[in-house]
Design a protein around this motif. Sequence first.
Motif, PDB file in Angstrom:
ATOM      1  N   LEU A  35       0.809  -1.218   0.000  1.00  0.00           N
ATOM      2  CA  LEU A  35       0.000   0.000   0.000  1.00  0.00           C
ATOM      3  C   LEU A  35       0.843   1.269   0.000  1.00  0.00           C
ATOM      4  O   LEU A  35       0.302   2.362  -0.204  1.00  0.00           O
ATOM      5  CB  LEU A  35      -0.925   0.009   1.218  1.00  0.00           C
ATOM      6  N   GLY A  36       2.147   1.125   0.228  1.00  0.00           N
ATOM      7  CA  GLY A  36       3.018   2.295   0.293  1.00  0.00           C
ATOM      8  C   GLY A  36       2.769   3.149   1.524  1.00  0.00           C
ATOM      9  O   GLY A  36       2.871   4.379   1.472  1.00  0.00           O
ATOM     10  N   LEU A  37       2.466   2.492   2.645  1.00  0.00           N
ATOM     11  CA  LEU A  37       2.146   3.197   3.881  1.00  0.00           C
ATOM     12  C   LEU A  37       3.077   2.758   4.997  1.00  0.00           C
ATOM     13  O   LEU A  37       3.747   1.722   4.911  1.00  0.00           O
ATOM     14  CB  LEU A  37       0.693   2.909   4.293  1.00  0.00           C
ATOM     15  N   ALA A  38       3.110   3.544   6.075  1.00  0.00           N
ATOM     16  CA  ALA A  38       3.920   3.194   7.239  1.00  0.00           C
ATOM     17  C   ALA A  38       3.299   2.005   7.970  1.00  0.00           C
ATOM     18  O   ALA A  38       2.071   1.853   8.006  1.00  0.00           O
ATOM     19  CB  ALA A  38       4.013   4.383   8.186  1.00  0.00           C
ATOM     20  N   ASN A  39       4.152   1.185   8.567  1.00  0.00           N
ATOM     21  CA  ASN A  39       3.668   0.013   9.314  1.00  0.00           C
ATOM     22  C   ASN A  39       2.679   0.411  10.402  1.00  0.00           C
ATOM     23  O   ASN A  39       1.682  -0.282  10.643  1.00  0.00           O
ATOM     24  CB  ASN A  39       4.847  -0.729   9.938  1.00  0.00           C
ATOM     25  N   SER A  40       2.968   1.529  11.079  1.00  0.00           N
ATOM     26  CA  SER A  40       2.103   1.949  12.184  1.00  0.00           C
ATOM     27  C   SER A  40       0.700   2.292  11.684  1.00  0.00           C
ATOM     28  O   SER A  40      -0.298   1.966  12.340  1.00  0.00           O
ATOM     29  CB  SER A  40       2.715   3.164  12.892  1.00  0.00           C
ATOM     30  N   SER A  41       0.615   2.943  10.519  1.00  0.00           N
ATOM     31  CA  SER A  41      -0.697   3.289   9.953  1.00  0.00           C
ATOM     32  C   SER A  41      -1.478   2.035   9.584  1.00  0.00           C
ATOM     33  O   SER A  41      -2.693   1.938   9.824  1.00  0.00           O
ATOM     34  CB  SER A  41      -0.524   4.168   8.714  1.00  0.00           C
ATOM     35  N   VAL A  42      -0.777   1.060   8.993  1.00  0.00           N
ATOM     36  CA  VAL A  42      -1.428  -0.180   8.586  1.00  0.00           C
ATOM     37  C   VAL A  42      -1.893  -0.963   9.811  1.00  0.00           C
ATOM     38  O   VAL A  42      -2.993  -1.520   9.821  1.00  0.00           O
ATOM     39  CB  VAL A  42      -0.476  -1.022   7.721  1.00  0.00           C
ATOM     40  N   THR A  43      -1.087  -0.998  10.850  1.00  0.00           N
ATOM     41  CA  THR A  43      -1.459  -1.707  12.071  1.00  0.00           C
ATOM     42  C   THR A  43      -2.751  -1.149  12.656  1.00  0.00           C
ATOM     43  O   THR A  43      -3.643  -1.907  13.069  1.00  0.00           O
ATOM     44  CB  THR A  43      -0.334  -1.618  13.114  1.00  0.00           C
ATOM     45  N   GLU A  44      -2.870   0.176  12.680  1.00  0.00           N
ATOM     46  CA  GLU A  44      -4.085   0.795  13.213  1.00  0.00           C
ATOM     47  C   GLU A  44      -5.296   0.479  12.343  1.00  0.00           C
ATOM     48  O   GLU A  44      -6.390   0.224  12.841  1.00  0.00           O
ATOM     49  CB  GLU A  44      -3.895   2.320  13.323  1.00  0.00           C
ATOM     50  N   MET A  45      -5.101   0.497  11.024  1.00  0.00           N
ATOM     51  CA  MET A  45      -6.218   0.215  10.132  1.00  0.00           C
ATOM     52  C   MET A  45      -6.642  -1.247  10.239  1.00  0.00           C
ATOM     53  O   MET A  45      -7.845  -1.557  10.192  1.00  0.00           O
ATOM     54  CB  MET A  45      -5.824   0.538   8.691  1.00  0.00           C
ATOM     55  N   VAL A  46      -5.692  -2.145  10.401  1.00  0.00           N
ATOM     56  CA  VAL A  46      -6.033  -3.558  10.548  1.00  0.00           C
ATOM     57  C   VAL A  46      -6.880  -3.759  11.806  1.00  0.00           C
ATOM     58  O   VAL A  46      -7.825  -4.564  11.805  1.00  0.00           O
ATOM     59  CB  VAL A  46      -4.761  -4.429  10.580  1.00  0.00           C
ATOM     60  N   LYS A  47      -6.584  -3.030  12.860  1.00  0.00           N
ATOM     61  CA  LYS A  47      -7.404  -3.117  14.072  1.00  0.00           C
ATOM     62  C   LYS A  47      -8.849  -2.721  13.781  1.00  0.00           C
ATOM     63  O   LYS A  47      -9.795  -3.331  14.287  1.00  0.00           O
ATOM     64  CB  LYS A  47      -6.820  -2.215  15.165  1.00  0.00           C
ATOM     65  N   LYS A  48      -9.021  -1.686  12.939  1.00  0.00           N
ATOM     66  CA  LYS A  48     -10.375  -1.258  12.571  1.00  0.00           C
ATOM     67  C   LYS A  48     -11.067  -2.331  11.724  1.00  0.00           C
ATOM     68  O   LYS A  48     -12.271  -2.571  11.877  1.00  0.00           O
ATOM     69  CB  LYS A  48     -10.313   0.061  11.807  1.00  0.00           C
ATOM     70  N   LEU A  49     -10.312  -2.965  10.846  1.00  0.00           N
ATOM     71  CA  LEU A  49     -10.887  -4.029  10.013  1.00  0.00           C
ATOM     72  C   LEU A  49     -11.307  -5.215  10.874  1.00  0.00           C
ATOM     73  O   LEU A  49     -12.334  -5.855  10.609  1.00  0.00           O
ATOM     74  CB  LEU A  49      -9.881  -4.479   8.956  1.00  0.00           C
ATOM     75  N   VAL A  50     -10.517  -5.530  11.909  1.00  0.00           N
ATOM     76  CA  VAL A  50     -10.883  -6.600  12.844  1.00  0.00           C
ATOM     77  C   VAL A  50     -12.175  -6.237  13.563  1.00  0.00           C
ATOM     78  O   VAL A  50     -13.097  -7.055  13.691  1.00  0.00           O
ATOM     79  CB  VAL A  50      -9.748  -6.848  13.855  1.00  0.00           C
ATOM     80  N   ALA A  51     -12.273  -4.968  14.012  1.00  0.00           N
ATOM     81  CA  ALA A  51     -13.466  -4.515  14.726  1.00  0.00           C
ATOM     82  C   ALA A  51     -14.713  -4.569  13.840  1.00  0.00           C
ATOM     83  O   ALA A  51     -15.823  -4.794  14.327  1.00  0.00           O
ATOM     84  CB  ALA A  51     -13.255  -3.091  15.241  1.00  0.00           C
ATOM     85  N   GLN A  52     -14.527  -4.388  12.533  1.00  0.00           N
ATOM     86  CA  GLN A  52     -15.655  -4.441  11.601  1.00  0.00           C
ATOM     87  C   GLN A  52     -15.971  -5.864  11.148  1.00  0.00           C
ATOM     88  O   GLN A  52     -16.909  -6.081  10.384  1.00  0.00           O
ATOM     89  CB  GLN A  52     -15.347  -3.577  10.372  1.00  0.00           C
ATOM     90  N   GLY A  53     -15.182  -6.824  11.611  1.00  0.00           N
ATOM     91  CA  GLY A  53     -15.432  -8.217  11.256  1.00  0.00           C
ATOM     92  C   GLY A  53     -14.981  -8.582   9.856  1.00  0.00           C
ATOM     93  O   GLY A  53     -15.439  -9.592   9.303  1.00  0.00           O
ATOM     94  N   LEU A  54     -14.058  -7.792   9.289  1.00  0.00           N
ATOM     95  CA  LEU A  54     -13.613  -8.040   7.924  1.00  0.00           C
ATOM     96  C   LEU A  54     -12.352  -8.888   7.846  1.00  0.00           C
ATOM     97  O   LEU A  54     -12.112  -9.547   6.829  1.00  0.00           O
ATOM     98  CB  LEU A  54     -13.378  -6.704   7.199  1.00  0.00           C
ATOM     99  N   VAL A  55     -11.526  -8.848   8.886  1.00  0.00           N
ATOM    100  CA  VAL A  55     -10.311  -9.661   8.918  1.00  0.00           C
ATOM    101  C   VAL A  55     -10.127 -10.243  10.308  1.00  0.00           C
ATOM    102  O   VAL A  55     -10.684  -9.755  11.294  1.00  0.00           O
ATOM    103  CB  VAL A  55      -9.038  -8.853   8.531  1.00  0.00           C
ATOM    104  N   SER A  56      -9.325 -11.302  10.370  1.00  0.00           N
ATOM    105  CA  SER A  56      -8.850 -11.825  11.647  1.00  0.00           C
ATOM    106  C   SER A  56      -7.349 -11.626  11.694  1.00  0.00           C
ATOM    107  O   SER A  56      -6.658 -11.769  10.683  1.00  0.00           O
ATOM    108  CB  SER A  56      -9.210 -13.310  11.794  1.00  0.00           C
ATOM    109  N   HIS A  57      -6.857 -11.270  12.874  1.00  0.00           N
ATOM    110  CA  HIS A  57      -5.420 -10.984  13.004  1.00  0.00           C
ATOM    111  C   HIS A  57      -5.012 -11.059  14.458  1.00  0.00           C
ATOM    112  O   HIS A  57      -5.611 -10.427  15.331  1.00  0.00           O
ATOM    113  CB  HIS A  57      -5.115  -9.579  12.457  1.00  0.00           C
TER     114      HIS A  57
END
Length: 218
Positions: A35-57
Amino acid sequence: MAVLATAVEDYVKVIHGYTEWQPHRITTTVLAARLGLANSSVTEMVKKLVAQGLVSHEPYGAIELTAEGTALALRMVRRHRLIETWLVERLGYRWDEVHDEAEVLEHAVSDRLLDALDAELGHPARDPHGDPIPARDGSVVRPDARLLADIPEGTPARVARISDRDSSLLRHLEAEGVALDSALVLMQRSTEGAVILLAGRRVPLSSEALASIWVVVD
């Protein structure tokens, strides 16, 4: 909210794309690079995706789409690949030019317009690079293809898919006559790549090209 929704769509599509043609799941580090993004930004977004039930991590583990995440990813993949096909077949774009255009348009077209494009194109099964286009119900028919790099020497094969990640490689392959459904034979390997027999010509391919071409063995 629209920006967040677009970001969510981009994330699930990239996660799906990473695992579509190989078995390894994606990590936050690889996702950030894609995605061309910082690891920290992606980590935060993945947490949101987990909260929305879209991914497991799990922390420090790989990311995996849930059933809901997969369904959203397939809807976006369908949009992207239909738009790429439309740009090539109706507007005269080259296959190395369509990815960025489709990245923008896929978030803007309505379902009605997308269905109209699908019908006008004759319900294509694959995009200009050979990637399967999911049906409206999310079903996907994927060819039984494997990397050209993995087939034995002397094996006749037919090109089924070419990765679109490197536009310069697409232009090079087109100049060499390598296209979808091209019949070829892997003749000789080397440390730099291999030589294929294509339409009666011996064509050298780099290791990068070998790792970007999927074939169906005849």
